[in-house]
Design a protein around this motif. Structure first.
Motif, PDB file in Angstrom:
ATOM      1  N   UNK A 181       0.832  -1.205   0.000  1.00 55.75           N
ATOM      2  CA  UNK A 181       0.000   0.000   0.000  1.00 55.75           C
ATOM      3  C   UNK A 181       0.865   1.252   0.000  1.00 55.75           C
ATOM      4  N   UNK A 182       1.938   1.201   0.788  1.00 57.60           N
ATOM      5  CA  UNK A 182       2.850   2.345   0.809  1.00 57.60           C
ATOM      6  C   UNK A 182       3.447   2.562  -0.575  1.00 57.60           C
ATOM      7  N   UNK A 206       3.312   5.880  -8.632  1.00 55.64           N
ATOM      8  CA  UNK A 206       1.971   6.080  -9.158  1.00 55.64           C
ATOM      9  C   UNK A 206       1.358   4.778  -9.654  1.00 55.64           C
ATOM     10  N   UNK A 207       2.085   3.995 -10.447  1.00 56.57           N
ATOM     11  CA  UNK A 207       1.444   2.841 -11.057  1.00 56.57           C
ATOM     12  C   UNK A 207       1.643   1.587 -10.225  1.00 56.57           C
ATOM     13  N   UNK A 208       0.605   0.750 -10.165  1.00 58.68           N
ATOM     14  CA  UNK A 208       0.713  -0.502  -9.420  1.00 58.68           C
ATOM     15  C   UNK A 208       1.817  -1.389  -9.990  1.00 58.68           C
ATOM     16  N   UNK A 209       2.028  -1.336 -11.297  1.00 55.76           N
ATOM     17  CA  UNK A 209       3.064  -2.132 -11.935  1.00 55.76           C
ATOM     18  C   UNK A 209       4.444  -1.789 -11.366  1.00 55.76           C
ATOM     19  N   UNK A 210       4.712  -0.470 -11.313  1.00 54.87           N
ATOM     20  CA  UNK A 210       5.989  -0.038 -10.764  1.00 54.87           C
ATOM     21  C   UNK A 210       6.113  -0.457  -9.304  1.00 54.87           C
ATOM     22  N   UNK A 211       5.015  -0.305  -8.580  1.00 54.97           N
ATOM     23  CA  UNK A 211       5.014  -0.712  -7.174  1.00 54.97           C
ATOM     24  C   UNK A 211       5.348  -2.187  -7.038  1.00 54.97           C
ATOM     25  N   UNK A 212       4.780  -2.986  -7.929  1.00 59.23           N
ATOM     26  CA  UNK A 212       5.027  -4.424  -7.878  1.00 59.23           C
ATOM     27  C   UNK A 212       6.503  -4.726  -8.106  1.00 59.23           C
ATOM     28  N   UNK A 242       9.049  -2.721  -7.862  1.00 61.73           N
ATOM     29  CA  UNK A 242       9.969  -2.075  -6.928  1.00 61.73           C
ATOM     30  C   UNK A 242       9.879  -2.665  -5.520  1.00 61.73           C
ATOM     31  N   UNK A 243       8.720  -3.207  -5.161  1.00 64.61           N
ATOM     32  CA  UNK A 243       8.532  -3.632  -3.767  1.00 64.61           C
ATOM     33  C   UNK A 243       8.196  -5.117  -3.653  1.00 64.61           C
ATOM     34  N   UNK A 244       7.050  -5.515  -4.207  1.00 65.42           N
ATOM     35  CA  UNK A 244       6.578  -6.874  -3.986  1.00 65.42           C
ATOM     36  C   UNK A 244       7.558  -7.914  -4.526  1.00 65.42           C
ATOM     37  N   UNK A 245       7.941  -7.754  -5.789  1.00 61.76           N
ATOM     38  CA  UNK A 245       8.802  -8.767  -6.393  1.00 61.76           C
ATOM     39  C   UNK A 245      10.144  -8.905  -5.661  1.00 61.76           C
ATOM     40  N   UNK A 246      10.844  -7.790  -5.386  1.00 59.30           N
ATOM     41  CA  UNK A 246      12.114  -7.949  -4.644  1.00 59.30           C
ATOM     42  C   UNK A 246      11.924  -8.654  -3.301  1.00 59.30           C
ATOM     43  N   UNK A 247      10.810  -8.371  -2.624  1.00 59.34           N
ATOM     44  CA  UNK A 247      10.592  -8.998  -1.318  1.00 59.34           C
ATOM     45  C   UNK A 247      10.306 -10.487  -1.453  1.00 59.34           C
TER      46      UNK A 247
END
Lengths: 390, 310, 272
Positions: free
Chosen positions: B211-212, B218-224, B226-231
């Motif tokens: 969520x952060x 801005x985009x969920x793709x970038x968020x994914x 940058x954050x979810x995939x690396x984790x």
């Protein structure tokens, strides 16, 4: 030694009693060393039978290790533990008339509440535990929950189950390891009173380990303040609070202002100390040093404050030249930080009587206190000992 | 601290229920049977395998083998079977990659979107294990059959043409008995090995971080990315290893769904051992496979490990 | 329009995930379907021809050797499960509860079988058996030895996970409440670890029953059920193998569901 088998059912009967007939818990020279540090250093302690005793200290001070040695879950490196005349230092945990309420309760998740409570009785071969379990659940007000599993209960309920599970064995000593630590503030206050009520009702010796000074003061008859494996001071809560013997106790139990001074020596039943140009006298029984440098201590709520030049209702010297650097209003009182001429900030609590409005930051003020409220400590100690970071 | 007179000296190693429980010997006794079993039937066999790979290649099961330290077996085995070796690594690699993409979607859905159906979906992931691996693989023969609708659809959307061009099929009217079928079978069979570790590491990801990320990028793709995939990288590493290793050694899929042109190294090893009785070559091939896998795994873990630190 | 798009956005991943799940079930559905297939007209084509109950109702007409292969697989799986679960549970206790030299080496040896290709483990074992002079005696016992070997690691890992999740405060609490060491183990430790042991046993059984690659190399003349299927593939698959596959699936699902239902019912009864 069959003491557990006869004993726990009728704790006062069959045991060897101390010289005066009591079943006090006595720790003598108790020490626990680990490879890299010493958790408990040559501890001597007597907990009289039937007392609510608190071991108070910050985490890592050795209080839990002490408790675990009494329970038999840790073995001392040296020293002895006696219950009355019976030595239990190396007795297996299941052969001691001692029960524990664990920090996170340690309820058996595969057994329901009634089975959890009956566990100790059944292990000692006692049949027909039903009535005792029912009585005990009634004592902790959980009768309707008897068939639930621990995971289905709230933290407060689990805490009461843990208490019932230990108490049903009528141990000679009940050990409580931070029993209220996992509860929220409101529930904790309620449980403190509840625990005290139960202790009075059953009349057992309670040894209560906590880092919460308010909790210890609310419940205990006697508090021992522990720090780095040794007991700093022991006594009734009011005694510890009003007359601390070390800077650690002065800071850990409540707050204190400690002002550096030069001790001039005893004068009758007072000790005179020169503090920032003025001479203060401290009653002899409150002076824990009588030569060299010392810390003059005064509790914030004992300090009186007034705008510079206005009279202060106190028989002691008036110290002038301070000014307010911070004010926080907390309802029952107003807390001031006052910068003194010698560059130290003192804390002052003023009860919110409504007699005067709050003094704004920057106000020039005078302060004073009654000499008999001050205490005097040896200056070789760290003035910041016992101040918690959080 | 001096010890009080009369008190028996007690070591810090507690005799009661406290922390370092049990005396040292008890641990040995408990682990002994299992450890001996693994030593006898897992570790020592490796020595036998390496030994047999160095036998005189002129021997046979009937005449017996002679230990001649014939290192040449490795050269011969490699030259003769490098096609199968390359194919094994290629097929297993492609299957692993497909598993990763497909499995990630499923693991992500279970971890973040399944709500109260989470446990049920997890059971369904392992449900294929409830029936025979061979029978499930055989089923793919029916699914990919020449006159089946899968082939029909693939032709209709010109998938077969694409597969032909990249060489995963050979004609445009069949899927069965092609590299495509083998890779599809491997993907299917090892998918749960990918999904479970992925799920395990995705589940540990704090939803608030995502969520952060949505708040910051801005985009969920970038968020994914940058954050979810690396984790979830630990799960990616574990999943790819658990998929790639058995896939590279598998020969059932190649046998049941492939043709003579899709033989993998497992087919060769097994037939050298059981039908041709050429233990020397078979041993050498097994060792080569193991070495390649260990090297690949180490290289992979090293790269993935450093990425994780960045 | 935007609402529909948002709904799709919310549910797209879940939908794709469900599609993947559905895909994993297609072959299972085919196994079930084919168990009702009448293939008497043509054995060589693996496709659905005609519905029949015969495969289920007439085990007597099953292909030669199939029933034997199933029985062999069951016996081996049972024995391998018992031995691997026992040895693995002991080892798990040792690893979680005891400190001893060589623990990390032990952990490595336990991890490796799970990370090695089956073909390598199988051929290594075969090389060992042959070099030890048992090349002619491959069969029941060599299969069993192999199965225990590869089940062991899975048992140890499963039980270890359960055991290390166990709060050691519970055992101390039991001792504090007058339970001796033995009572503590049987009343507290064992019941709490039991679900892990049962899970490990079920896993062992299915791993053993389903293993092909290692078994095929070490079976000699014996034929397990997966070997029977593999062999049958070369001659034309008899449809009754799918009866076994379907039965396996139904039984496994029943065990899992039964477990879940019992658990839920208990919870409900307790909550009431």
């Amino acid at each position: 030694m069959s003491q557990v088998h006869e004993g726990a059912a009728a704790p006062s009967g069959a045991h060897a009693r101390g010289a005066d007939g009591s079943r006090d818990l006595r720790l003598t020279g108790l020490t626990k060393e680990y490879a890299t540090f010493t958790a408990v250093k040559s501890l001597d302690l007597v907990v009289p039978q039937g007392e609510f005793f608190a071991l108070l200290g910050p985490s890592g001070c050795g209080k839990t290790t002490t408790l675990r040695m009494v329970a038999g879950l840790d073995t001392p490196t040296s020293g002895t533990i006696h219950l009355g005349d019976t030595e239990i230092t190396f007795e297996k945990p299941y052969r001691r008339p001692v029960n524990t309420v664990f920090q996170n309760y340690a309820l058996f998740p595969h057994l329901n509440i009634a089975k959890n409570v009956a566990f100790g009785l059944e292990r000692r071969g006692i049949k027909n535990t039903r009535q005792q379990v029912a009585d005990m659940l009634e004592l902790v007000e959980l009768t309707s929950q008897a068939h639930k599993k621990p995971t289905q209960m709230s933290g407060g309920q689990q805490q009461r189950v843990a208490l019932a599970r230990a108490l049903i064995n009528k141990p000679e000593v009940l050990l409580l390891d931070e029993p209220l630590g996992a509860l929220d503030l409101k529930l904790r206050r309620g449980m403190q009173l509840e625990l005290k009520r139960i202790q009075t009702e059953v009349g057992l010796t309670f040894v209560h380990v906590t880092h919460d000074q308010e909790e210890a003061m609310t419940m205990a008859d006697t508090i021992a303040v522990m720090n780095q494996g040794v007991i700093e001071q022991m006594g009734a809560p009011s005694e510890l609070y009003e007359n601390p013997r070390t800077t650690f106790v002065a800071n850990f139990l409540g707050q204190s202002n400690l002002i550096a001074g030069e001790i001039e020596g005893r004068d009758g039943d007072h000790v005179k100390v020169r503090v920032q140009g003025a001479v203060a006298s401290v009653p002899g029984d409150r002076a824990h040093s009588d030569s060299g440098k010392g810390w003059l201590g005064i509790r914030p709520e004992k300090v009186l404050i007034a705008e510079a030049g206005t009279p202060i209702d106190a028989p002691g010297d008036v110290i002038t030249g301070g000014y307010v650097t911070d004010v926080s209003f907390v309802g029952v009182s107003t807390q001031y930080s006052v910068m003194m001429p010698w560059g130290q900030e003192l804390t002052v609590f003023e009860q919110n009587t409504g007699a005067r409005s709050m003094l704004p930051v920057g106000t020039k003020v005078d302060i004073s206190w009654r000499p008999e409220f001050a205490f005097l400590l040896d200056a070789s100690q760290d003035a910041k000992a016992g101040i918690e970071d959080d | 601290m001096t010890s009080t007179a009369g008190v028996p000296p007690v070591s810090t190693d507690d005799t009661t229920a406290a922390k370092p429980r049990g005396r040292k010997l008890t641990g040995y006794w408990l682990i002994l049977p299992g450890a001996v079993w693994l030593l006898l039937f897992f570790v020592i066999p490796f020595y036998s395998l390496v030994a047999s790979s160095l036998f005189d290649p002129k021997g046979s099961v009937l005449t017996g083998y002679e230990m001649t330290w014939h290192v040449g077996n490795y050269v011969d085995a490699f030259n003769q079977y490098k096609g199968q070796l390359g194919r094994s690594l290629l097929y297993a690699g492609l299957a692993t990659l497909t598993c990763l993409v497909v499995g990630y979607v499923l693991a992500y859905a279970i971890a973040f979107k399944a709500g109260r159906w989470k446990n049920l979906m997890l059971v369904l992931v392992i449900a294929p294990f409830f029936t025979s691996f061979l029978l499930r693989t055989l089923s793919w023969k029916l699914i990919l059959a020449d006159d089946g609708w899968v082939v029909g659809v693939a032709q209709a959307i010109h998938l077969t043409d694409v597969l032909n061009i990249i060489g995963l099929t050979t004609t445009d009217d069949r899927l069965l008995a092609t590299p495509f079928a083998v890779i599809a079978g491997l993907t299917y069979n090892f998918l749960p090995f990918m999904v479970l570790p992925l799920y395990a590491s995705l589940e540990k990801v704090d939803i608030r971080l995502i969520e952060a990320a949505g708040d910051l990028y801005a985009s969920p793709m970038r968020g994914f990315f940058k954050v979810t995939f690396p984790l979830s990288l630990p799960g990616v590493v574990a999943g790819t290893l658990l998929t790639f290793i058995p896939a590279a050694g598998d020969y059932v899929n190649a046998q049941l769904l492939g043709s003579t042109n899709t033989k993998m190294i497992g087919n060769s090893i097994q037939s050298l051992f059981t039908t041709q009785g050429d233990y020397a070559t078979a041993g050498a091939l097994s060792v080569i496979l193991m070495v390649i896998i260990v090297a690949a795994v180490m290289a992979y873990v090293r790269t993935a490990g450093t990425e994780e630190l960045v | 329009m935007t609402r529909a798009r948002r709904w799709i956005g919310e549910h797209l991943v879940l939908g794709l995930g469900l599609l993947v799940l559905a895909y994993t079930f297609v072959p299972i559905a085919i196994v079930v379907l084919m168990s009702f297939n009448d293939s008497s007209t043509s054995r060589n084509v693996y496709k659905f021809q005609k519905f029949t109950w015969d495969n289920w109702l007439h085990p007597g007409s099953w292909a030669d050797g199939m029933a034997d292969s199933v029985w062999l697989s069951i016996r081996i799986a049972l024995l391998a499960t018992v031995v691997a679960t026992a040895l693995g549970t002991l080892a798990a206790f040792a690893l979680v509860r005891h400190r001893f030299a060589g623990r990390s080496a032990a952990n490595l040896i336990i991890f490796l079988p799970m990370a090695s290709p089956e073909i390598v483990m199988g051929s290594s074992l075969l090389a060992l058996f042959v070099s030890a002079g048992f090349g002619g005696q491959l069969g029941f016992w060599t299969i069993l030895i192999a199965h225990i070997m590869f089940c062991l690691s899975f048992v140890i890992v499963t039980v270890k996970a359960r055991l290390s999740g166990l709060n050691d405060n519970l055992e101390q609490a039991a001792m504090d409440l007058y339970a001796t060491e033995a009572q503590t183990f049987w009343r507290v430790t064992f019941p709490l670890v039991l679900p892990g042991i049962v899970g490990a046993a079920l896993l062992s059984f299915s791993l053993s029953f389903d293993d092909f690659i290692i078994t095929n190399l070490n079976a000699g003349q014996e034929v397990t059920f997966p070997m029977f299927v593999y062999g049958a593939n070369q001659r034309g698959v008899p449809m009754e193998v799918n009866v076994i596959g379907t039965a396996m699936f139904v039984i496994s699902i029943a065990v899992v569901l039964g477990n879940e239902i019992v658990r839920r019912r208990q919870e409900k009864a307790l909550a009431a």
